[in-house]
Design a protein around this motif. Structure first.
Motif, PDB file in Angstrom:
ATOM      1  N   LEU A 221       1.002  -1.129   0.048  1.00 52.83           N
ATOM      2  CA  LEU A 221      -0.121   0.005  -0.074  1.00 52.83           C
ATOM      3  C   LEU A 221       0.790   1.238  -0.107  1.00 52.83           C
ATOM      4  O   LEU A 221       2.213   1.472   0.628  1.00 52.83           O
ATOM      5  CB  LEU A 221      -0.810   0.044   1.350  1.00 52.83           C
ATOM      6  CG  LEU A 221      -1.795  -1.130   1.497  1.00 52.83           C
ATOM      7  CD1 LEU A 221      -2.648  -0.987   2.568  1.00 52.83           C
ATOM      8  CD2 LEU A 221      -2.684  -1.487   0.163  1.00 52.83           C
ATOM      9  N   GLU A 222       0.542   2.184  -0.863  1.00 55.12           N
ATOM     10  CA  GLU A 222       0.976   3.566  -0.614  1.00 55.12           C
ATOM     11  C   GLU A 222       0.314   4.653  -0.234  1.00 55.12           C
ATOM     12  O   GLU A 222      -0.821   4.925  -0.815  1.00 55.12           O
ATOM     13  CB  GLU A 222       1.558   3.824  -2.179  1.00 55.12           C
ATOM     14  CG  GLU A 222       2.655   2.836  -2.805  1.00 55.12           C
ATOM     15  CD  GLU A 222       3.162   3.171  -3.882  1.00 55.12           C
ATOM     16  OE1 GLU A 222       2.361   3.906  -4.699  1.00 55.12           O
ATOM     17  OE2 GLU A 222       4.167   2.627  -4.503  1.00 55.12           O
ATOM     18  N   PHE A 223       0.581   5.265   0.985  1.00 58.18           N
ATOM     19  CA  PHE A 223      -0.256   6.196   1.444  1.00 58.18           C
ATOM     20  C   PHE A 223       0.726   6.931   2.377  1.00 58.18           C
ATOM     21  O   PHE A 223       1.561   6.302   3.134  1.00 58.18           O
ATOM     22  CB  PHE A 223      -1.467   5.800   2.280  1.00 58.18           C
ATOM     23  CG  PHE A 223      -1.255   4.807   3.349  1.00 58.18           C
ATOM     24  CD1 PHE A 223      -1.234   5.139   4.770  1.00 58.18           C
ATOM     25  CD2 PHE A 223      -1.073   3.585   3.135  1.00 58.18           C
ATOM     26  CE1 PHE A 223      -1.071   4.453   5.792  1.00 58.18           C
ATOM     27  CE2 PHE A 223      -0.931   2.529   4.161  1.00 58.18           C
ATOM     28  CZ  PHE A 223      -0.755   3.025   5.432  1.00 58.18           C
ATOM     29  N   THR A 224       0.456   8.316   2.944  1.00 54.53           N
ATOM     30  CA  THR A 224       1.235   8.932   3.881  1.00 54.53           C
ATOM     31  C   THR A 224       1.397   8.089   5.290  1.00 54.53           C
ATOM     32  O   THR A 224       0.308   7.689   6.018  1.00 54.53           O
ATOM     33  CB  THR A 224       0.599  10.259   4.252  1.00 54.53           C
ATOM     34  OG1 THR A 224       0.440  10.997   3.059  1.00 54.53           O
ATOM     35  CG2 THR A 224       1.519  10.921   5.262  1.00 54.53           C
ATOM     36  N   GLY A 225       2.661   7.945   5.637  1.00 52.67           N
ATOM     37  CA  GLY A 225       2.914   7.083   6.811  1.00 52.67           C
ATOM     38  C   GLY A 225       2.920   5.340   6.490  1.00 52.67           C
ATOM     39  O   GLY A 225       2.977   4.570   7.562  1.00 52.67           O
ATOM     40  N   SER A 226       2.932   4.997   5.226  1.00 48.28           N
ATOM     41  CA  SER A 226       2.790   3.561   4.774  1.00 48.28           C
ATOM     42  C   SER A 226       4.142   2.815   5.285  1.00 48.28           C
ATOM     43  O   SER A 226       4.081   1.727   5.609  1.00 48.28           O
ATOM     44  CB  SER A 226       2.395   3.374   3.395  1.00 48.28           C
ATOM     45  OG  SER A 226       3.399   3.966   2.604  1.00 48.28           O
ATOM     46  N   THR A 227       5.086   3.540   5.416  1.00 39.15           N
ATOM     47  CA  THR A 227       6.499   3.133   5.723  1.00 39.15           C
ATOM     48  C   THR A 227       6.409   2.581   7.439  1.00 39.15           C
ATOM     49  O   THR A 227       7.558   2.151   7.892  1.00 39.15           O
ATOM     50  CB  THR A 227       7.410   3.960   5.638  1.00 39.15           C
ATOM     51  OG1 THR A 227       7.342   5.308   6.026  1.00 39.15           O
ATOM     52  CG2 THR A 227       7.677   3.995   3.919  1.00 39.15           C
ATOM     53  N   ASN A 228       5.566   3.096   8.162  1.00 37.21           N
ATOM     54  CA  ASN A 228       5.407   2.875   9.595  1.00 37.21           C
ATOM     55  C   ASN A 228       3.930   2.517  10.001  1.00 37.21           C
ATOM     56  O   ASN A 228       3.245   3.345  10.678  1.00 37.21           O
ATOM     57  CB  ASN A 228       5.940   3.930  10.278  1.00 37.21           C
ATOM     58  CG  ASN A 228       5.994   3.480  12.013  1.00 37.21           C
ATOM     59  OD1 ASN A 228       5.948   2.304  12.193  1.00 37.21           O
ATOM     60  ND2 ASN A 228       6.097   4.705  12.626  1.00 37.21           N
ATOM     61  N   ALA A 229       3.217   1.446   9.551  1.00 43.85           N
ATOM     62  CA  ALA A 229       1.976   1.205   9.262  1.00 43.85           C
ATOM     63  C   ALA A 229       1.527   0.329  10.451  1.00 43.85           C
ATOM     64  O   ALA A 229       0.387  -0.259  10.328  1.00 43.85           O
ATOM     65  CB  ALA A 229       1.403   0.755   7.955  1.00 43.85           C
ATOM     66  N   SER A 230       2.454   0.105  11.184  1.00 48.79           N
ATOM     67  CA  SER A 230       1.939  -0.922  12.387  1.00 48.79           C
ATOM     68  C   SER A 230       0.732  -0.415  13.187  1.00 48.79           C
ATOM     69  O   SER A 230       0.557   0.858  13.585  1.00 48.79           O
ATOM     70  CB  SER A 230       3.207  -1.136  13.623  1.00 48.79           C
ATOM     71  OG  SER A 230       2.711  -1.758  14.711  1.00 48.79           O
ATOM     72  N   GLY A 231      -0.291  -1.193  13.355  1.00 50.07           N
ATOM     73  CA  GLY A 231      -1.445  -0.978  14.094  1.00 50.07           C
ATOM     74  C   GLY A 231      -2.383  -0.424  13.260  1.00 50.07           C
ATOM     75  O   GLY A 231      -3.524  -0.283  13.731  1.00 50.07           O
TER      76      GLY A 231
END
Length: 289
Positions: A221-231
């Protein structure tokens, strides 16, 4: 060919333009809903009239379609024009004007793919708005448009593209902000005189082109914050159900293997009560046939 066209359209729809300002008041009136509906009908009307001007009968036959297909699209274009005329008359001096649009099609085949998405979104938009309409006469009129949009969606899906005319026993309702987000992706700018609506567009959500979406597939997935999507969760609206699956910390998710037809997905902070307040990004459109 259709799957490739649809994938390109889905990627393009993830680019969310923001041509609107959100009104401060949160109260949604029947006038707001009429203006919202007219905004969508202007978009559809311009989409069909522009494409049919660009692509003549020979363009459709060259793309492999029966001549009747374009004739039916001409009828759909007339329906959308009638919807614009009806809603404009109902709103009078408060009527929303047409905007400037960026439609993601380049040829007849991609036009049909976008048409399928627009008709599905239009149907889901009217369905989702129904519960907020106070005036019963207006509710009946909206229901009359809804059923026409649904018939058009079924025809495009089955007769034009050779797929099932439905996604299941229930249609998927979308709320105002979800539809507003999808519409915003095709709107470049609007007249400054247009009324400001009490809706907002969410941040964009796309599926990475390196991992094609399919039921059961692991996708990025590509969205703002997708590189730290835990939770976070990918919450998929399909019919009257919401299916939520956990997103990995690096923004990947495995799609449910039983998805079919058209569904819509958002990134959410919760897996259960998936409200606008919990939405991080999206929706994105899935169409699996």
């Amino acid at each position: 060919m259709f799957s490739k066209c649809l994938a390109m359209v889905m990627l393009t729809l993830g680019v969310t333009a923001l041509p609107f300002n959100k009104r401060q008041s949160s109260a949604i009136t029947d006038v707001d809903i009429l203006q919202y509906a007219l905004t969508l009908e202007h978009l559809e009307n311009t989409f069909y009239s522009g494409a049919l001007t660009k692509f003549d009968a020979s363009a459709f036959t060259s793309a492999g379609f029966d001549p009747l297909v374009r004739e039916r699209f001409v009828e759909i274009a007339a329906h959308e024009q009638e919807h614009v005329t009806f809603l404009t008359a109902a709103l009078g001096s408060q009527a929303t004007q047409a905007c400037t649009y960026n439609f993601p099609y380049t040829d007849v085949k991609s036009f049909t793919a976008v048409s399928m998405i627009l008709e599905g979104v239009g149907t889901s938009a009217y369905l989702g708005a129904a519960a907020s309409i106070s005036d019963k006469t207006l509710l009946t009129s909206a229901g009359s448009i809804l059923t026409t949009e649904a018939r058009q969606a079924g025809w495009v899906s089955s007769s034009v593209l050779g797929h099932s005319p439905w996604s299941g026993p229930f249609e998927t309702p979308l709320d105002f902000n979800q539809v507003f987000t999808l519409a915003s992706a095709m709107i470049a700018s609007c007249p400054s005189s247009n009324p400001t609506l009490p809706f907002k567009a969410f941040p964009s959500l796309t599926i990475s082109s390196s991992t094609p979406a399919a039921p059961g597939a692991n996708v990025a997935l590509e969205f703002t914050g997708s590189t730290n999507a835990s939770g976070l969760f990918l919450s998929i609206f399909t019919g009257l159900d919401v299916i939520s699956v956990a997103i990995t910390a690096n923004g990947e998710v495995t799609l449910p293997s039983n998805l079919t037809g058209t569904s819509y997905a958002v990134v959410s902070k919760t897996s259960s009560d998936v409200t606008d307040a919990a939405t991080v990004a999206g929706p994105v459109v899935f169409q699996f046939y």
